[in-house]
Design a protein around this motif. Structure first.
Motif, PDB file in Angstrom:
ATOM      1  N   GLU A 171       4.117  -0.096  -5.002  1.00  0.00           N
ATOM      2  CA  GLU A 171       2.810  -0.145  -4.321  1.00  0.00           C
ATOM      3  C   GLU A 171       1.990   0.328  -5.537  1.00  0.00           C
ATOM      4  O   GLU A 171       2.074   1.361  -5.962  1.00  0.00           O
ATOM      5  CB  GLU A 171       2.826   0.850  -3.324  1.00  0.00           C
ATOM      6  N   LEU A 172       0.961  -0.631  -5.676  1.00  0.00           N
ATOM      7  CA  LEU A 172      -0.117  -0.325  -6.401  1.00  0.00           C
ATOM      8  C   LEU A 172      -1.256   0.398  -5.494  1.00  0.00           C
ATOM      9  O   LEU A 172      -1.133   0.541  -4.453  1.00  0.00           O
ATOM     10  CB  LEU A 172      -0.926  -1.696  -6.816  1.00  0.00           C
ATOM     11  N   PRO A 173      -2.042   1.338  -6.328  1.00  0.00           N
ATOM     12  CA  PRO A 173      -2.888   2.179  -5.942  1.00  0.00           C
ATOM     13  C   PRO A 173      -3.918   1.310  -4.835  1.00  0.00           C
ATOM     14  O   PRO A 173      -4.138   0.310  -5.344  1.00  0.00           O
ATOM     15  CB  PRO A 173      -3.778   2.840  -6.990  1.00  0.00           C
ATOM     16  N   PHE A 174      -4.179   1.797  -3.720  1.00  0.00           N
ATOM     17  CA  PHE A 174      -5.038   1.046  -2.757  1.00  0.00           C
ATOM     18  C   PHE A 174      -4.294  -0.223  -1.924  1.00  0.00           C
ATOM     19  O   PHE A 174      -4.143  -0.292  -0.815  1.00  0.00           O
ATOM     20  CB  PHE A 174      -6.329   0.905  -3.224  1.00  0.00           C
TER      21      PHE A 174
END
Length: 186
Positions: A171-174
């Protein structure tokens, strides 16, 4: 009524007739369906076991879900397309981002893993496209963004392929959290 004027006889006179209904009281059982059993409380309705499909070894479909075990019989690695799960997850990033993610969101309905990567790809690369448009006045920044985009595509593609065996999500941030919330809400 004859709606076909080119015919000289009515079609009903030349077609084969159905055999007359049998009047015997004994009926031969249908080998494909179980005999209907009557519930003691309501003689007009069949028992609930009449509606079950008890075929073992059938993979997928609506007939082999066990209500007591919930989603235990669902194959987590099954996809809508005739591709492996890891290849579909990779295609979310490799098929002309963000269009590949949108395409997979439209055609993939079975795999949450692929849908997560399709959502994340669509969100990330739509924002990157807007950033490219904003910084299009500078060729140096455009080239730096292009190299960053290619590195991000390679990183996400590699992890989508590698983590498919245990369904772990990178998961990438945001954007990753947003993509997870979209998949969980579906």
């Amino acid at each position: 009524m004859d709606f076909a004027p080119y015919q000289d006889t009515a079609p009903e006179s030349t077609r084969a007739l159905s055999p007359p209904p049998r009047r015997s009281t004994s009926r031969s059982p249908n080998p494909k369906s179980p005999p209907p059993t009557r519930d003691a409380t309501n003689p007009f309705l069949p028992a609930p076991s009449h509606f079950t499909d008890d075929r073992r070894g059938d993979a997928g479909g609506f007939g082999n879900t066990d209500l007591e075990s919930g989603r235990a019989n669902i194959n987590l690695f099954e996809t809508s397309l005739p591709l492996r799960l890891d290849y579909e997850a990779m295609l979310a990033y490799l098929l002309l981002p963000p269009a590949g993610g949108v395409f997979l969101l439209l055609v993939e309905h079975k795999s949450d893993y692929v849908r997560f990567h399709a959502w994340q790809s669509s969100l990330v690369f739509t924002v990157m496209f807007i950033i490219h448009l904003i910084f299009s006045w500078s060729s140096v920044l455009s080239w730096i963004l292009l190299v960053f985009d290619l590195g991000l595509i390679a990183f996400l593609t590699f992890h989508a392929y590698q983590d498919a065996s245990n369904l772990d999500r990178i998961e990438l941030p945001f954007f990753g959290g947003l993509a997870s919330s979209f998949v969980d809400a579906e």
